[in-house]
Write a protein that holds these residues in place. Structure first.
Motif, short mmCIF file in Angstrom:
data_model
loop_
_atom_site.label_atom_id
_atom_site.label_comp_id
_atom_site.label_asym_id
_atom_site.label_seq_id
_atom_site.Cartn_x
_atom_site.Cartn_y
_atom_site.Cartn_z
N ASN A 75 1.41 -14.88 5.94
CA ASN A 75 1.39 -15.61 4.66
C ASN A 75 1.68 -14.66 3.50
OD1 ASN A 75 -1.01 -14.25 4.47
ND2 ASN A 75 -2.16 -15.98 3.66
N MET A 77 0.50 -11.86 2.63
CA MET A 77 -0.58 -11.18 1.91
C MET A 77 -0.25 -9.71 1.70
SD MET A 77 -3.00 -13.01 0.81
CE MET A 77 -4.50 -12.07 0.58
N VAL A 105 3.32 -18.82 -3.61
CA VAL A 105 2.21 -19.73 -3.88
C VAL A 105 2.28 -20.94 -2.95
CG1 VAL A 105 1.34 -21.33 -5.61
CG2 VAL A 105 1.89 -19.00 -6.26
N ARG A 108 1.48 -19.95 0.68
CA ARG A 108 0.06 -19.75 0.99
C ARG A 108 -0.71 -21.06 0.97
NH1 ARG A 108 -0.26 -14.44 -2.63
NH2 ARG A 108 0.87 -13.07 -1.23
N PHE A 115 -10.98 -14.68 5.70
CA PHE A 115 -11.05 -13.22 5.82
C PHE A 115 -12.23 -12.76 6.65
CE2 PHE A 115 -8.60 -14.32 2.16
CZ PHE A 115 -7.57 -13.39 2.15
N ASN A 119 -15.81 -14.39 1.68
CA ASN A 119 -15.58 -14.03 0.27
C ASN A 119 -15.49 -15.27 -0.61
OD1 ASN A 119 -13.18 -14.88 1.30
ND2 ASN A 119 -11.96 -13.22 0.50
N PHE A 121 -15.77 -17.52 -3.86
CA PHE A 121 -15.70 -17.15 -5.28
C PHE A 121 -17.10 -17.21 -5.86
CE2 PHE A 121 -11.51 -19.40 -4.71
CZ PHE A 121 -10.77 -18.24 -4.64
N ILE A 135 -5.61 -25.86 -8.28
CA ILE A 135 -4.43 -25.06 -8.67
C ILE A 135 -3.14 -25.65 -8.11
CG2 ILE A 135 -5.66 -22.88 -9.05
CD1 ILE A 135 -4.68 -21.97 -6.32
N HIS A 136 -3.23 -26.38 -7.00
CA HIS A 136 -2.01 -26.97 -6.47
C HIS A 136 -1.80 -28.41 -6.95
CE1 HIS A 136 -1.26 -23.49 -4.03
NE2 HIS A 136 -2.44 -23.59 -3.45
N ARG A 185 -12.82 -24.25 2.23
CA ARG A 185 -11.95 -23.99 1.09
C ARG A 185 -10.50 -23.93 1.54
NH1 ARG A 185 -13.31 -18.43 -1.69
NH2 ARG A 185 -12.21 -17.61 0.11
N GLU B 332 -8.29 -11.16 -3.03
CA GLU B 332 -7.68 -11.60 -1.77
C GLU B 332 -7.93 -13.08 -1.54
OE1 GLU B 332 -8.82 -9.19 1.55
OE2 GLU B 332 -6.84 -8.28 1.41
N ALA B 333 -9.19 -13.49 -1.80
CA ALA B 333 -9.53 -14.90 -1.59
C ALA B 333 -8.64 -15.78 -2.45
CB ALA B 333 -11.00 -15.13 -1.93
N ALA B 334 -8.45 -15.37 -3.71
CA ALA B 334 -7.65 -16.19 -4.62
C ALA B 334 -6.19 -16.21 -4.18
CB ALA B 334 -7.77 -15.65 -6.04
N TYR B 335 -5.65 -15.01 -3.83
CA TYR B 335 -4.26 -14.96 -3.36
C TYR B 335 -4.11 -15.80 -2.10
CZ TYR B 335 -3.23 -11.15 -6.59
OH TYR B 335 -3.04 -10.40 -7.70
N GLY B 336 -5.11 -15.70 -1.22
CA GLY B 336 -5.06 -16.44 0.03
C GLY B 336 -5.05 -17.94 -0.17
N MET B 337 -5.62 -18.37 -1.29
CA MET B 337 -5.63 -19.81 -1.59
C MET B 337 -4.31 -20.24 -2.24
SD MET B 337 -8.33 -21.19 -0.58
CE MET B 337 -8.01 -22.77 -1.33
N GLY B 338 -3.45 -19.29 -2.51
CA GLY B 338 -2.19 -19.63 -3.15
C GLY B 338 -2.26 -19.56 -4.67
N ALA B 339 -3.24 -18.85 -5.19
CA ALA B 339 -3.29 -18.68 -6.63
C ALA B 339 -2.23 -17.66 -7.04
CB ALA B 339 -4.67 -18.20 -7.06
#
Lengths: 276, 446
Positions: A75, A77, A105, A108, A115, A119, A121, A135-136, A185, B332-339
């Motif tokens: 993806n 990363m 974006v 992903r 992970f 993690n 938020f 966000i999407h 999530r 990483e969490a945010a990037y992983g979500m596509g932010a």
């Protein structure tokens, strides 16, 4: 360790052939001739692998064998690491994910990730699950969003435990709950593939069992790639297993075959505990 | 020689391995040494803390003992008859007429009437000098506010002159030799004060003048209002400029900038700027804002510009540290979500880094509040009696006011200097307390 290096030098040459059946018909993801470099150091060597639809594929191998690096290519990363360079073809539904036209974006959102360390938020439980949809732009109103959060939490078996405290900080949950929240999530945006990087290594055995069960259930609807240190876990949750060794994909086969009748000598040494 | 030392050494090592008793002895000695040095270190720490605390205590006692007197002011209750004939005013007089009337001679006459025994010109002057030279003005304003006072007799609380005030607060009624006496009153003045005190007319009240007046050449009329407002206006300009610029810079450098020679160069320079003496920023402001762009001097706007230059490095450095402290797992969490990068920064990094950024900002502001040197360079050191009403009005700031007053010889200015220092310290303590509170509050949420 000495033994491992010795055998590697003997068995794995610069050009090598992955044992077993790395390729499939009509896969979800197709990875071809992929090399990954960190600066001048090569981390992944010429990997060819297909990832089947709605299957769980586990990636095992000794520490530093590149399985996490490989997973994070799926993806993109690794884009966040400046010195990382990726060669080869990685296709998602026959579309090159490293194509310039692909927005990372968007990618992903289709290939989610969980992970090693939970993690969440540092926001509320609700906000964690709702974040992706926000966000999407997936939901049109609050009612839909509430519904989405509830559905995602139910699918992760977390709803009963948290439904009365959705507004509380997610960081107040236990480790296992946090990890399931991270999975909730990830699935809230309904990705096609979920990448899991040792999702249970920070959890206790009971939480691990719950998460493994969850992975099993999710595999009905999602394609899942899981990196794991635990061979038992790979045996329990996955249909196919890929064995990595020093950046090379040594063997790919059905999980049962890898653990009962490995084709490659290195795989056998690893699963019998002689290297690793 | 060399070989014999070698054999000695090897023999000693052998003994260590053979003789456990010797080993224990050596360990015991080492332990003793270690404990001793630990103890020494602890005592050194205690001593330095004690020394530091003693210095702070000394400073505070000194400032408070000197400045406490400035918070009270001596007043004298005097009966004054607003004589219609003498002033040529009636209760129906207009403001213009009142302003034209001679309150100066009226005031002097009123005083002479209280002390008919004072006849000589020189003595009369001494009598007038006991009261603030602003008294005629104050009487006039009383009449303007209420013309009905004309023709009546009122008890007016008259502001005592600074010499009177100092004498009354520090010397009066105490056995002192001539040489020790504080204040500059003549014998006549002292006797007048004495009679006033005996009649019960002299009172000391909380000194509101200190907070409602701006500076003045008359010590008893000097206050810090103008300087405080000047400080607030300057700080507002500083805050409005430095916070957004610094946060944007920190975010760009930490999250977006490529790592190359140029960003390294910028980073080194920001760190160096934090160590540049503040007076240099004043010179820079003078050269650029005033001389080159022709902006007005002595105004909070330019003061704010200059202090922004000065505080930027501080805020940038602490903001960068706060951003660095955000765990990478959250990114990483945010990037992983596509932010996207922007979303990651705005939704996750910034809220987590905010407490640290705000703390840095408030520390920078506190630094700016106490700064004098750069403001001297851009003319905010002028004697400004008017209270500034906007960021383009000439103004001075609290530390500059302290600097100016500390230069004045009058005893009362010494007091007021210390009082202004106390106010400045109170502001600083409040700001730092606010920073701590803000930090706690923002952090407690998660």
């Amino acid at each position: 360790m000495n033994l491992a290096q010795h055998t590697t030098a003997e068995i794995v040459n610069e050009t090598y052939q992955t044992s077993g059946h790395p390729l499939l018909e009509d896969p979800k993801m197709r990875i071809r001739n992929t090399n990954v470099f960190y600066g001048a150091k090569q981390a992944i060597f010429d990997v060819n692998l297909d990832i089947g639809k709605n299957q769980v594929i586990s990636m095992i191998g000794p520490s530093g064998c590149g399985k996490s690096t490989f997973l994070r290519c799926l993806n993109r990363m690794n884009d966040t690491i400046d010195i990382c360079r990726i060669e080869g073809q990685l296709l998602l539904e026959e579309q090159d994910i490293y194509d310039k036209k692909i927005d990372v974006v968007e990618l992903r959102a289709r290939v989610g990730m969980v992970f090693q360390k939970p993690n969440p938020f540092p926001k509320s439980i609700y906000e964690n699950v709702a974040y992706g949809a926000r966000i999407h732009g997936l939901t049109d109103n609050k009612v839909q969003l509430d519904e989405l959060v509830e559905t995602s939490l139910i699918r992760c078996g977390l709803w009963k435990e948290v439904k009365d405290r959705l507004g509380e900080p997610a960081t107040g949950l236990s480790g296992g709950q946090q990890q399931r929240l991270c999975i909730a999530r990830a699935i809230a945006v309904n990705p096609e593939v979920i990448l899991m990087d040792e999702p249970c290594s920070a959890l206790d055995p009971i939480a691990t069992a719950t998460v493994e069960e969850l992975i099993h259930e999710l595999s009905e609807n999602f394609t899942i790639c899981i990196v794991t240190h635990s061979m038992q876990q790979a045996a329990r949750v996955s249909q196919r297993t890929a064995y990595f060794h020093l950046g090379k994909l040594i063997e790919v086969n059905d999980t049962s075959q890898v653990f009962t009748n490995p084709e490659h000598q290195l795989t056998e040494e690893y699963i019998t505990g002689r290297i690793g | 020689m060399n070989s014999s030392t070698k054999t000695d050494a090897s023999r000693a090592v052998e003994a260590l391995f053979d003789d456990r008793e010797l080993l224990a002895l050596k360990r015991a000695a080492a332990l003793k040494r270690r404990n001793r040095s630990e103890k020494r270190f602890r005592w050194a720490g205690r001593l330095s803390i004690t020394f530091g605390m003693a210095c702070v205590l000394f400073l505070f006692t000194d400032i408070i003992s000197k400045g406490i007197g400035a918070f009270t002011q001596t007043y004298v209750d005097v009966e004054i008859t607003f004589d219609q004939d003498q002033l040529g005013l009636t209760p129906q007089s207009t403001e213009l007429e009142i302003k034209a009337a001679s309150f100066g001679s009226f005031f002097k006459k009123a005083l002479r009437e209280q002390y008919p025994e004072v006849t000589e010109r020189k003595e009369k002057r001494q009598l007038y000098a006991l009261f603030s030279s602003d008294m005629p003005l104050i009487l006039r304003n009383m009449v303007i506010a209420n013309p009905a006072l004309m023709g009546t007799t009122q008890t007016v609380s008259m502001i005592a002159d600074d010499d009177f005030d100092t004498y009354y607060k520090h010397s009066y009624g105490r056995d002192q030799d001539e040489g020790d006496q504080i204040g500059r009153l003549s014998d006549l003045q002292e006797s007048v004060v004495d009679s006033l005190v005996k009649s019960g007319a002299v009172v000391t009240k909380f000194n509101t003048i200190l907070f409602t007046n701006s500076t003045s050449s008359e010590p008893e009329l000097a206050g810090i209002k103008g300087a405080v407002i000047g400080s607030i206006l300057t700080l507002l300009v500083t805050l409005a400029l430095s916070f957004p610029i610094a946060v944007a810079t920190a975010i760009y450098l930490e999250e977006f900038a490529p790592t190359n020679k140029l960003t390294d160069f910028i980073e080194v320079n920001i760190n160096n700027l934090a160590a540049v003496p503040s007076v240099i920023f004043g010179l820079l402001g003078l050269a650029i804002f005033i001389n080159f762009f022709g902006m007005p001097r002595s105004v909070p706007l330019i003061g704010g510009f200059v202090l922004t230059l000065m505080t930027l490095p501080t805020i940038i450095i602490s903001s960068r540290a706060a951003i660095k402290a955000v765990p990478p797992s959250i990114r990483e969490a945010a990037y992983g979500m596509g932010a996207s990068k922007m979303q990651t920064v705005l939704h996750h990094v910034l809220p987590l880094a905010m407490p640290g950024m705000l703390t840095g900002t408030i520390i920078g502001m506190a630094q700016a509040l106490g700064e004098t040197a750069p403001l001297l360079m851009i003319g905010m050191v002028a004697f400004i009696v008017d209270t500034p009403t906007g960021i383009t009005d000439p103004a001075t700031v609290l530390p500059v006011q302290i600097y100016l007053w500390s230069d004045s010889p009058e005893r009362m200015f010494v007091e007021k200097t210390s009082a202004a220092i106390m106010v400045l310290l109170a502001f600083l303590i409040f700001m730092n307390g606010f920073a701590v509170w803000l930090r706690k509050r923002l952090e407690r949420r998660w």
